[in-house]
Design a protein around this motif. Structure first.
Motif, PDB file in Angstrom:
ATOM      1  N   UNK A 177      16.201  23.776   6.789  1.00 40.69           N
ATOM      2  CA  UNK A 177      15.474  22.564   6.396  1.00 40.69           C
ATOM      3  C   UNK A 177      15.053  21.760   7.620  1.00 40.69           C
ATOM      4  N   UNK A 178      15.986  21.533   8.544  1.00 40.68           N
ATOM      5  CA  UNK A 178      15.678  20.729   9.724  1.00 40.68           C
ATOM      6  C   UNK A 178      14.641  21.422  10.595  1.00 40.68           C
ATOM      7  N   UNK A 179      14.790  22.721  10.783  1.00 39.35           N
ATOM      8  CA  UNK A 179      13.885  23.436  11.676  1.00 39.35           C
ATOM      9  C   UNK A 179      12.464  23.521  11.116  1.00 39.35           C
ATOM     10  N   UNK A 180      12.325  23.503   9.807  1.00 36.93           N
ATOM     11  CA  UNK A 180      10.976  23.507   9.226  1.00 36.93           C
ATOM     12  C   UNK A 180      10.422  22.096   9.071  1.00 36.93           C
ATOM     13  N   UNK A 181      11.320  21.104   8.923  1.00 35.66           N
ATOM     14  CA  UNK A 181      10.872  19.715   8.815  1.00 35.66           C
ATOM     15  C   UNK A 181      10.152  19.273  10.075  1.00 35.66           C
ATOM     16  N   UNK A 182      10.686  19.623  11.239  1.00 33.67           N
ATOM     17  CA  UNK A 182      10.142  19.126  12.507  1.00 33.67           C
ATOM     18  C   UNK A 182       8.669  19.485  12.702  1.00 33.67           C
ATOM     19  N   UNK A 183       8.266  20.766  12.617  1.00 31.74           N
ATOM     20  CA  UNK A 183       6.843  21.065  12.812  1.00 31.74           C
ATOM     21  C   UNK A 183       5.956  20.477  11.722  1.00 31.74           C
ATOM     22  N   UNK A 184       6.453  20.415  10.481  1.00 33.95           N
ATOM     23  CA  UNK A 184       5.648  19.836   9.407  1.00 33.95           C
ATOM     24  C   UNK A 184       5.424  18.340   9.632  1.00 33.95           C
ATOM     25  N   UNK A 185       6.470  17.650  10.036  1.00 36.36           N
ATOM     26  CA  UNK A 185       6.349  16.214  10.296  1.00 36.36           C
ATOM     27  C   UNK A 185       5.447  15.960  11.494  1.00 36.36           C
ATOM     28  N   UNK A 186       5.591  16.754  12.544  1.00 34.35           N
ATOM     29  CA  UNK A 186       4.736  16.589  13.722  1.00 34.35           C
ATOM     30  C   UNK A 186       3.268  16.791  13.358  1.00 34.35           C
ATOM     31  N   UNK A 187       2.993  17.784  12.518  1.00 30.60           N
ATOM     32  CA  UNK A 187       1.610  18.022  12.105  1.00 30.60           C
ATOM     33  C   UNK A 187       1.082  16.874  11.237  1.00 30.60           C
ATOM     34  N   UNK A 188       1.940  16.307  10.389  1.00 32.25           N
ATOM     35  CA  UNK A 188       1.513  15.173   9.556  1.00 32.25           C
ATOM     36  C   UNK A 188       1.190  13.959  10.417  1.00 32.25           C
TER      37      UNK A 188
END
Length: 316
Positions: A277-288
């Motif tokens: 969850x954490x490792x996928x949250x980071x790139x998604x949040x950065x892209x948002x």
């Protein structure tokens, strides 16, 4: 055997005070003029896409050049993740991309960030210097008027006070300045207090932390990271680390290519614990964040700041 993680949720309140974010050039007139072409947002929380991001608490255009006394705005949260702070620097495109003002090779920098961490109940008191009254004292210091950066003889030569809590030291020969706490603030909130020994005074209820120092990110032994610039690695694609060489297109390409092993993922893992969850949250949040603010690594930049702190790292 598979190790298990144990997590505890702590409630927290984050006071946002006008004057806590100060933006200006160190010049007689530029001190107030810069706000016309640059400002700052703070995003509180995390999101996996633009829709979630739009529902977060976003404090817009909060940079100040006039440190007036105001009441703090408090954000309540029940986890480190939901209190993650994204500091976004927003420069005016028409100012930074036109050659008419000779500013087409300028960039904006985040030189220093100091955060205050209080073990209090979240109520901003009137400033009683006893018991649990440190929060009120700190807010009063932040609300005090600052000094001008010049006098009858010209620019101040060694530095000046931003408010009762912080001041700038200036080295005009080197063209540098740094943010420092005042003596009054240090009396309330020291830097990195040591763990008290048995039978001594209890832990400090307020501490100071350097998140950014001279554009770098100080590391405290035994503690997790406290700040990073997101999508900063886009500047390395051409072998240059100079923000002046960065573009929105390059930043977008880097955002789209972020993986679960990126610096952004590793930063959140250190704060929230290692998980898919954490490792996928980071790139998604950065892209948002990039989609909302059109970051370019030069005059539109974003920084994550860890809202939590370890009072006694290496022992906790």
């Amino acid at each position: 055997q598979r190790p298990w993680q144990m997590k505890t949720t702590l409630s927290a309140s984050i006071p946002i005070v006008t004057g806590g974010i100060n933006v200006f050039c160190d010049g007689v007139t530029a001190k107030t003029d810069l706000k016309d072409v640059a400002n700052v947002d703070i995003v509180v929380g995390s999101a996996v896409d633009g829709n979630e991001l739009a529902r977060l608490r976003i404090l817009e255009d909060i940079a100040s050049t006039d440190l007036a006394s105001v009441q703090p705005s408090t954000i309540d949260t029940d986890s480190i993740e939901s209190a993650l702070m994204t500091l976004v620097i927003k420069g005016d495109e028409s100012y930074f991309l036109t050659g008419a003002t000779n500013t087409d090779d300028y960039s904006m920098e985040l030189d220093d960030v100091i955060t205050l961490h209080l073990m209090e109940d979240g109520k901003a008191r009137t400033g009683v210097a006893s018991g649990n009254g440190k929060e009120g004292m700190v807010i009063q210091l932040l609300a005090e008027a600052g000094d001008d950066n010049s006098d009858a003889t010209g620019l101040d030569t060694d530095g000046y006070k931003l408010n009762g809590a912080l001041y700038f030291t200036v080295n005009r020969a080197a063209g540098t300045a740094s943010l420092e706490p005042t003596t009054a603030l240090l009396k309330q909130c020291p830097f990195n207090p040591p763990r008290p020994s048995i039978g001594s005074t209890p832990l400090e209820s307020c501490i100071l932390r350097r998140d950014v120092r001279l554009r770098g990110y100080p590391a405290r032994t035994g503690s997790g990271p406290s700040a990073m610039e997101i999508l900063a690695a886009s500047r390395f694609a051409t072998g240059s680390t100079d923000p002046k060489d960065s573009t929105a297109a390059r930043t977008l390409a880097h955002a789209n290519a972020l993986a679960e092993t990126s610096a952004e993922s590793n930063f959140l893992v250190e704060i929230l614990g290692d998980s898919t969850y954490t490792r996928t949250l980071a790139p998604k949040f950065a892209r948002a964040i990039n989609a909302r603010y059109n970051l370019n690594g030069r005059f539109r930049r974003a920084f994550w700041i860890n809202p939590g702190d370890e009072w006694t790292p290496t022992q906790t």
